[in-house]
Design a protein around this motif. Structure first.
Motif, PDB file in Angstrom:
ATOM      1  N   LEU A   1       0.868  -1.177   0.000  1.00 48.59           N
ATOM      2  CA  LEU A   1       0.000   0.000   0.000  1.00 48.59           C
ATOM      3  C   LEU A   1       0.903   1.225   0.000  1.00 48.59           C
ATOM      4  CD1 LEU A   1      -2.668  -0.894   2.729  1.00 48.59           C
ATOM      5  CD2 LEU A   1      -2.743  -1.363   0.277  1.00 48.59           C
ATOM      6  N   VAL A   2       0.649   2.137  -0.911  1.00 41.53           N
ATOM      7  CA  VAL A   2       1.460   3.340  -1.010  1.00 41.53           C
ATOM      8  C   VAL A   2       0.555   4.560  -0.952  1.00 41.53           C
ATOM      9  CG1 VAL A   2       3.081   4.664  -2.396  1.00 41.53           C
ATOM     10  CG2 VAL A   2       3.217   2.163  -2.362  1.00 41.53           C
ATOM     11  N   GLU A   3       0.783   5.389   0.079  1.00 44.24           N
ATOM     12  CA  GLU A   3       0.007   6.620   0.214  1.00 44.24           C
ATOM     13  C   GLU A   3       0.698   7.757  -0.509  1.00 44.24           C
ATOM     14  OE1 GLU A   3      -0.289   4.796   4.510  1.00 44.24           O
ATOM     15  OE2 GLU A   3       1.251   5.100   3.003  1.00 44.24           O
ATOM     16  N   SER A   4      -0.080   8.731  -0.913  1.00 45.05           N
ATOM     17  CA  SER A   4       0.447   9.951  -1.515  1.00 45.05           C
ATOM     18  C   SER A   4      -0.560  11.065  -1.296  1.00 45.05           C
ATOM     19  CB  SER A   4       0.716   9.764  -3.009  1.00 45.05           C
ATOM     20  OG  SER A   4      -0.480   9.437  -3.691  1.00 45.05           O
TER      21      SER A   4
ATOM     22  N   GLY B   1      -8.180  25.669   6.854  1.00 46.08           N
ATOM     23  CA  GLY B   1      -9.278  25.930   5.943  1.00 46.08           C
ATOM     24  C   GLY B   1      -9.077  25.359   4.557  1.00 46.08           C
ATOM     25  N   GLY B   2      -7.874  24.902   4.284  1.00 46.40           N
ATOM     26  CA  GLY B   2      -7.559  24.349   2.978  1.00 46.40           C
ATOM     27  C   GLY B   2      -7.963  22.895   2.839  1.00 46.40           C
ATOM     28  N   SER B   3      -7.576  22.322   1.707  1.00 49.58           N
ATOM     29  CA  SER B   3      -7.964  20.947   1.381  1.00 49.58           C
ATOM     30  C   SER B   3      -6.761  20.152   0.879  1.00 49.58           C
ATOM     31  CB  SER B   3      -9.046  20.938   0.291  1.00 49.58           C
ATOM     32  OG  SER B   3     -10.210  21.607   0.703  1.00 49.58           O
ATOM     33  N   LEU B   4      -6.827  18.862   1.096  1.00 44.90           N
ATOM     34  CA  LEU B   4      -5.874  17.909   0.545  1.00 44.90           C
ATOM     35  C   LEU B   4      -6.633  16.637   0.190  1.00 44.90           C
ATOM     36  CD1 LEU B   4      -2.758  18.113   2.923  1.00 44.90           C
ATOM     37  CD2 LEU B   4      -2.839  18.818   0.530  1.00 44.90           C
ATOM     38  N   ARG B   5      -6.100  15.919  -0.793  1.00 47.26           N
ATOM     39  CA  ARG B   5      -6.666  14.621  -1.149  1.00 47.26           C
ATOM     40  C   ARG B   5      -5.567  13.574  -1.067  1.00 47.26           C
ATOM     41  NH1 ARG B   5      -8.504  12.046  -6.869  1.00 47.26           N
ATOM     42  NH2 ARG B   5     -10.345  10.890  -6.187  1.00 47.26           N
ATOM     43  N   LEU B   6      -5.756  12.638  -0.159  1.00 51.85           N
ATOM     44  CA  LEU B   6      -4.814  11.538  -0.014  1.00 51.85           C
ATOM     45  C   LEU B   6      -5.248  10.360  -0.874  1.00 51.85           C
ATOM     46  CD1 LEU B   6      -4.281  11.530   3.873  1.00 51.85           C
ATOM     47  CD2 LEU B   6      -3.145  12.915   2.121  1.00 51.85           C
ATOM     48  N   SER B   7      -4.258   9.646  -1.389  1.00 45.17           N
ATOM     49  CA  SER B   7      -4.511   8.429  -2.154  1.00 45.17           C
ATOM     50  C   SER B   7      -3.777   7.266  -1.526  1.00 45.17           C
ATOM     51  CB  SER B   7      -4.051   8.595  -3.599  1.00 45.17           C
ATOM     52  OG  SER B   7      -4.736   9.633  -4.258  1.00 45.17           O
ATOM     53  N   CYS B   8      -4.337   6.086  -1.685  1.00 47.83           N
ATOM     54  CA  CYS B   8      -3.729   4.854  -1.194  1.00 47.83           C
ATOM     55  C   CYS B   8      -3.846   3.820  -2.303  1.00 47.83           C
ATOM     56  CB  CYS B   8      -4.425   4.384   0.066  1.00 47.83           C
ATOM     57  SG  CYS B   8      -3.911   2.742   0.628  1.00 47.83           S
ATOM     58  N   ALA B   9      -2.732   3.527  -2.939  1.00 47.67           N
ATOM     59  CA  ALA B   9      -2.737   2.586  -4.052  1.00 47.67           C
ATOM     60  C   ALA B   9      -2.215   1.232  -3.599  1.00 47.67           C
ATOM     61  CB  ALA B   9      -1.881   3.130  -5.192  1.00 47.67           C
ATOM     62  N   ALA B  10      -3.005   0.207  -3.828  1.00 47.87           N
ATOM     63  CA  ALA B  10      -2.604  -1.156  -3.492  1.00 47.87           C
ATOM     64  C   ALA B  10      -2.072  -1.846  -4.744  1.00 47.87           C
ATOM     65  CB  ALA B  10      -3.795  -1.927  -2.935  1.00 47.87           C
ATOM     66  N   SER B  11      -0.990  -2.574  -4.571  1.00 42.52           N
ATOM     67  CA  SER B  11      -0.408  -3.285  -5.712  1.00 42.52           C
ATOM     68  C   SER B  11       0.083  -4.651  -5.258  1.00 42.52           C
ATOM     69  CB  SER B  11       0.747  -2.476  -6.310  1.00 42.52           C
ATOM     70  OG  SER B  11       1.780  -2.311  -5.358  1.00 42.52           O
ATOM     71  N   GLY B  12       0.313  -5.511  -6.220  1.00 41.15           N
ATOM     72  CA  GLY B  12       0.770  -6.858  -5.918  1.00 41.15           C
ATOM     73  C   GLY B  12      -0.205  -7.897  -6.433  1.00 41.15           C
ATOM     74  N   ARG B  13      -0.073  -9.109  -5.899  1.00 37.07           N
ATOM     75  CA  ARG B  13      -0.931 -10.211  -6.344  1.00 37.07           C
ATOM     76  C   ARG B  13      -2.249 -10.165  -5.579  1.00 37.07           C
ATOM     77  NH1 ARG B  13       1.432 -14.259  -9.066  1.00 37.07           N
ATOM     78  NH2 ARG B  13       0.170 -15.861  -8.030  1.00 37.07           N
TER      79      ARG B  13
ATOM     80  N   VAL C   1      -6.735  -7.156   2.609  1.00 35.12           N
ATOM     81  CA  VAL C   1      -6.495  -7.597   1.235  1.00 35.12           C
ATOM     82  C   VAL C   1      -6.381  -9.111   1.189  1.00 35.12           C
ATOM     83  CG1 VAL C   1      -4.985  -7.438  -0.769  1.00 35.12           C
ATOM     84  CG2 VAL C   1      -5.278  -5.452   0.733  1.00 35.12           C
ATOM     85  N   ARG C   2      -7.036  -9.673   0.193  1.00 38.30           N
ATOM     86  CA  ARG C   2      -6.871 -11.098  -0.058  1.00 38.30           C
ATOM     87  C   ARG C   2      -5.939 -11.229  -1.262  1.00 38.30           C
ATOM     88  NH1 ARG C   2     -11.481 -15.545  -1.881  1.00 38.30           N
ATOM     89  NH2 ARG C   2     -10.059 -17.329  -1.934  1.00 38.30           N
TER      90      ARG C   2
END
Length: 120
Positions: free
Chosen positions: A4-7, A15-27, A99-100
């Motif tokens: 899992l890789v966050e960014s 008062g501002g905004s951010l959007r975090l992502s979490c990308a899962a990779s592998g089998r 994750v399975r």
């Protein structure tokens, strides 16, 4: 192996905004509930929000109405949209997912974390 890789973390004014992502990779065979946690300096890690594979979402009271969790199952990616950020939201944000992997049972995985700093 599953990773899992966050960014998306960074420095933002209150008062501002951010959007975090979490990308899962592998089998990956399938992903169950995805969640976000955070840990501020000197404090324990706390749950922020989670979303089931059926898109049912839950939020901590401290972020309800300001944060929105979502996921794109086709991309094996989860998101955390953070609006109306406050200095007390400053923390390292971690992604967690059940994750399975192919040939294995579901188990939880953690990302490495991404720093969010909100200045006053």
């Amino acid at each position: 192996q599953v990773q899992l890789v966050e960014s998306g973390g960074g420095l933002v004014q209150a008062g501002g905004s951010l959007r975090l992502s979490c990308a899962a990779s592998g089998r990956i065979f399938s992903i169950g509930t995805m969640a976000w946690y955070r840990q501020a300096p000197g404090k324990e890690r706390e749950w922020v929000a989670d979303i089931t594979s059926g898109d049912s979402a839950n939020y901590a009271d401290s972020v309800k109405g300001r944060f929105t969790i979502s996921r794109d199952n086709a991309k094996n990616t989860g998101y955390l949209q953070m609006n109306s950020l406050k200095p007390e939201d400053t923390a390292v944000y971690y992604c967690n997912a059940n994750v399975r992997a192919r040939g294995l049972a579901y188990r939880p995985y953690w990302g490495q974390g991404t720093q969010v700093t909100v200045s006053s």
